[in-house]
Design a protein around this motif. Structure first.
Motif, PDB file in Angstrom:
ATOM      1  N   ARG A 210      -0.549   1.625  -6.199  1.00  0.00           N
ATOM      2  CA  ARG A 210       0.199   0.576  -6.891  1.00  0.00           C
ATOM      3  C   ARG A 210       1.420   1.225  -7.528  1.00  0.00           C
ATOM      4  O   ARG A 210       1.366   2.380  -7.941  1.00  0.00           O
ATOM      5  CB  ARG A 210      -0.687  -0.059  -7.968  1.00  0.00           C
ATOM      6  CG  ARG A 210      -0.122  -1.295  -8.646  1.00  0.00           C
ATOM      7  CD  ARG A 210      -1.092  -1.800  -9.703  1.00  0.00           C
ATOM      8  NE  ARG A 210      -0.670  -3.106 -10.205  1.00  0.00           N
ATOM      9  CZ  ARG A 210      -1.025  -4.264  -9.691  1.00  0.00           C
ATOM     10  NH1 ARG A 210      -1.836  -4.277  -8.645  1.00  0.00           N
ATOM     11  NH2 ARG A 210      -0.589  -5.400 -10.201  1.00  0.00           N
ATOM     12  N   ASP A 211       2.510   0.490  -7.611  1.00  0.00           N
ATOM     13  CA  ASP A 211       3.682   0.993  -8.326  1.00  0.00           C
ATOM     14  C   ASP A 211       4.543  -0.192  -8.729  1.00  0.00           C
ATOM     15  O   ASP A 211       4.531  -1.247  -8.083  1.00  0.00           O
ATOM     16  CB  ASP A 211       4.496   1.970  -7.466  1.00  0.00           C
ATOM     17  CG  ASP A 211       5.334   2.911  -8.330  1.00  0.00           C
ATOM     18  OD1 ASP A 211       4.904   4.068  -8.552  1.00  0.00           O
ATOM     19  OD2 ASP A 211       6.422   2.491  -8.793  1.00  0.00           O
ATOM     20  N   ILE A 212       5.294  -0.001  -9.801  1.00  0.00           N
ATOM     21  CA  ILE A 212       6.150  -1.063 -10.328  1.00  0.00           C
ATOM     22  C   ILE A 212       7.486  -1.136  -9.598  1.00  0.00           C
ATOM     23  O   ILE A 212       8.210  -2.119  -9.694  1.00  0.00           O
ATOM     24  CB  ILE A 212       6.363  -0.848 -11.846  1.00  0.00           C
ATOM     25  CG1 ILE A 212       6.815  -2.151 -12.519  1.00  0.00           C
ATOM     26  CG2 ILE A 212       7.329   0.304 -12.111  1.00  0.00           C
ATOM     27  CD1 ILE A 212       6.780  -2.093 -14.037  1.00  0.00           C
ATOM     28  N   ASN A 213       7.808  -0.079  -8.825  1.00  0.00           N
ATOM     29  CA  ASN A 213       9.103   0.016  -8.136  1.00  0.00           C
ATOM     30  C   ASN A 213       8.964  -0.454  -6.684  1.00  0.00           C
ATOM     31  O   ASN A 213       8.248   0.174  -5.895  1.00  0.00           O
ATOM     32  CB  ASN A 213       9.591   1.469  -8.187  1.00  0.00           C
ATOM     33  CG  ASN A 213      10.975   1.648  -7.596  1.00  0.00           C
ATOM     34  OD1 ASN A 213      11.334   0.992  -6.618  1.00  0.00           O
ATOM     35  ND2 ASN A 213      11.751   2.556  -8.165  1.00  0.00           N
ATOM     36  N   PRO A 214       9.624  -1.548  -6.304  1.00  0.00           N
ATOM     37  CA  PRO A 214       9.454  -2.060  -4.929  1.00  0.00           C
ATOM     38  C   PRO A 214       9.912  -1.091  -3.849  1.00  0.00           C
ATOM     39  O   PRO A 214       9.345  -1.065  -2.754  1.00  0.00           O
ATOM     40  CB  PRO A 214      10.302  -3.334  -4.913  1.00  0.00           C
ATOM     41  CG  PRO A 214      11.224  -3.231  -6.088  1.00  0.00           C
ATOM     42  CD  PRO A 214      10.523  -2.399  -7.107  1.00  0.00           C
ATOM     43  N   VAL A 217       7.138   1.502  -3.337  1.00  0.00           N
ATOM     44  CA  VAL A 217       5.972   0.866  -2.705  1.00  0.00           C
ATOM     45  C   VAL A 217       6.177   0.802  -1.192  1.00  0.00           C
ATOM     46  O   VAL A 217       5.283   1.145  -0.412  1.00  0.00           O
ATOM     47  CB  VAL A 217       5.726  -0.548  -3.293  1.00  0.00           C
ATOM     48  CG1 VAL A 217       4.759  -1.347  -2.409  1.00  0.00           C
ATOM     49  CG2 VAL A 217       5.172  -0.440  -4.701  1.00  0.00           C
ATOM     50  N   ASP A 234      -0.052  -1.921  -3.624  1.00  0.00           N
ATOM     51  CA  ASP A 234       0.433  -3.172  -4.203  1.00  0.00           C
ATOM     52  C   ASP A 234       1.644  -2.928  -5.099  1.00  0.00           C
ATOM     53  O   ASP A 234       1.807  -1.841  -5.673  1.00  0.00           O
ATOM     54  CB  ASP A 234      -0.670  -3.837  -5.028  1.00  0.00           C
ATOM     55  CG  ASP A 234      -1.824  -4.330  -4.166  1.00  0.00           C
ATOM     56  OD1 ASP A 234      -1.565  -4.724  -3.009  1.00  0.00           O
ATOM     57  OD2 ASP A 234      -2.976  -4.311  -4.639  1.00  0.00           O
ATOM     58  N   LEU A 235       2.447  -3.967  -5.238  1.00  0.00           N
ATOM     59  CA  LEU A 235       3.599  -3.935  -6.141  1.00  0.00           C
ATOM     60  C   LEU A 235       3.205  -4.595  -7.457  1.00  0.00           C
ATOM     61  O   LEU A 235       2.690  -5.710  -7.464  1.00  0.00           O
ATOM     62  CB  LEU A 235       4.781  -4.675  -5.516  1.00  0.00           C
ATOM     63  CG  LEU A 235       6.019  -4.870  -6.406  1.00  0.00           C
ATOM     64  CD1 LEU A 235       6.646  -3.533  -6.769  1.00  0.00           C
ATOM     65  CD2 LEU A 235       7.025  -5.787  -5.710  1.00  0.00           C
ATOM     66  N   THR A 258      11.973   6.321 -11.799  1.00  0.00           N
ATOM     67  CA  THR A 258      10.997   5.649 -12.667  1.00  0.00           C
ATOM     68  C   THR A 258      10.751   6.519 -13.891  1.00  0.00           C
ATOM     69  O   THR A 258       9.657   7.048 -14.089  1.00  0.00           O
ATOM     70  CB  THR A 258       9.673   5.400 -11.923  1.00  0.00           C
ATOM     71  OG1 THR A 258       9.254   6.614 -11.290  1.00  0.00           O
ATOM     72  CG2 THR A 258       9.810   4.305 -10.881  1.00  0.00           C
TER      73      THR A 258
END
Length: 317
Positions: A210-214, A217, A234-235, A258
Motif C-alpha cells: 500500500r502507498d499514498i503516492n499513486p 503504487v 493498493d493506493l 514522500t
C-alpha cells in the motif's frame, strides 16, 4: 538412493561484510532464536538457505561423530543405486588453527568418502551432493544445498528509487518480519517502489502493499509483475487499513517523493498499531520515543550500514 533417516539437525554457513554483520545477526535471531559470530550455526530449524542473502549453504545432517573415522564408518551404508553424487568438504568450519585441514587434505577426504559410498560419483553435475563439516568438536555429514542468490535477479527493476533499500537489505528485512511464512499475513503499508514486496513475494510470503503516492503504487505493481510475481498493491493512506496483519513492515518514507516529517512518522506508527501484531521498522532517524508513544515495544534491533550511511531496523511488538 537408499532412504537415509536425517537426524533432524542442520548446519548453516554464512558470508557477510562487517557492514552487514549486525543485520545478518538479527536475521539469524529471527530464524533460529540465537546468533553466532563464527559464521557457522547448527539448528533443528529447517530454513531454505536461498531465503537469506547471507547464508552460503546448508547441510541436512545424516551422520555425526567425534572423529572423522566415525563418519567414514557410517557412510558405508549409503547406496546411491542409479543416482550420481559428489562430496564437498565445507570451507567454513570452526577447527582450531592447529587442526585446520588444508586444501589437499580436504580433497583427499572427499575422495576417501566417495570411494566408500556405493554408487557413481559425478563431480560436475551430480544428482545428490553431500557435505562434510567439523563443528563444535564433532564431525557432521549430510545432504548439501548451496544457497542461490535469488535477490541478485531483482537488482534491475523497471522502476527504481535511488533511496530504496538494497535487495539484500530488503530480503533480510522480510525474513526478520516473517521468518516462518506458514499461516502468516503481512503488509507493507508504505511500500514505495516495492523492493520489500518483491523479495517477500519471491519467498512465498503472503504480503500486500500500500502507498499514498499513486506514481509509486503503479511502479510497485510494475516491478512485481516484471518478476512474474503476483501481489496486491493498493493506493491509500495507512490510516485506511481495515484488516489485521501478523506482521507489518514499514520503511519510513524520507525521500524527495514522500518525505515524512516527525509528525507524519508518529502518525504512521500510531495508525499501524491497531492492525499490527508484529512491526518491523526501517528508519534513518532514532525514533525510539515515537515507537513507545505509538504503543509498541522494541524487542530487537540492528544497524544496517553502507559506508557512512546507516539505517536502524527495529523489531517491535
Amino acid at each position: 538412493m537408499n532412504q537415509l533417516a536425517p537426524t533432524g539437525e542442520f548446519i548453516y554457513t554464512y558470508a557477510y561484510t562487517p557492514d552487514e554483520e549486525s543485520l545478518c545477526h538479527l536475521e539469524m535471531r529471527s530464524f533460529f532464536g540465537v546468533y553466532t559470530p563464527t559464521k557457522i550455526l547448527k539448528s533443528s530449524i529447517n530454513i531454505n538457505p536461498s531465503r537469506s542473502p547471507f547464508m552460503k549453504e546448508r547441510i541436512e545432517v545424516l551422520f555425526d561423530g567425534d572423529e572423522l573415522s566415525d563418519i567414514l564408518k557410517q557412510v558405508e551404508v549409503v547406496k546411491m543405486n542409479n543416482t550420481t553424487f559428489k562430496v564437498i568438504f565445507v570451507k567454513i568450519n570452526d577447527l582450531a588453527s592447529a587442526e585446520k585441514v588444508d586444501y589437499q587434505q580436504k580433497r583427499t577426504i572427499e575422495r576417501d568418502i566417495g570411494l566408500i559410498i556405493e554408487g557413481e560419483a559425478d563431480v560436475h553435475q551430480p544428482d545428490v551432493t553431500f557435505g562434510l563439516v567439523p563443528f563444535d568438536g564433532r564431525w557432521y555429514f549430510g545432504k548439501y544445498v548451496k544457497s542461490e542468490a535469488v535477490w541478485l535477479r531483482h537488482l534491475k527493476k523497471p522502476r527504481e528509487y535511488s533511496t530504496a533499500l538494497s535487495t539484500r537489505v530488503a530480503r533480510a528485512v522480510a525474513n526478520i518480519a516473517v521468518p516462518n511464512p506458514e499461516g502468516v499475513k503481512a503488509i507493507d503499508p508504505c511500500c514505495g517502489i516495492g523492493t520489500v514486496l518483491v523479495e517477500a513475494l519471491s519467498m512465498g510470503i503472503d504480503i500486500v502493499g500500500r502507498d499514498i503516492n499513486p506514481l509509486v503504487v503503479l511502479g510497485s505493481r510494475e516491478n512485481i509483475a516484471h518478476f512474474g510475481l503476483i501481489g496486491d498493491v493498493d493506493l491509500g493512506p495507512i490510516a485506511e487499513v481495515t484488516e489485521n496483519y501478523d506482521a507489518t513492515i514499514i520503511d519510513m518514507p524520507y525521500n524527495l517523493y514522500t518525505h515524512a516529517t516527525p509528525d507524519d512518522q508518529l502518525s504512521i506508527l500510531k495508525s499501524a498499531r491497531p492492525f499490527s501484531m508484529k512491526l518491523v521498522v526501517v528508519t534513518i532517524d532514532n525514533i525510539d520515543h515515537m515507537i513507545k508513544e505509538a504503543g509498541f515495544t522494541i524487542i530487537d534491533r540492528c544497524v544496517a550500514k553502507k559506508g557512512i550511511f546507516s539505517r536502524e531496523i527495529l523489531v517491535c511488538k
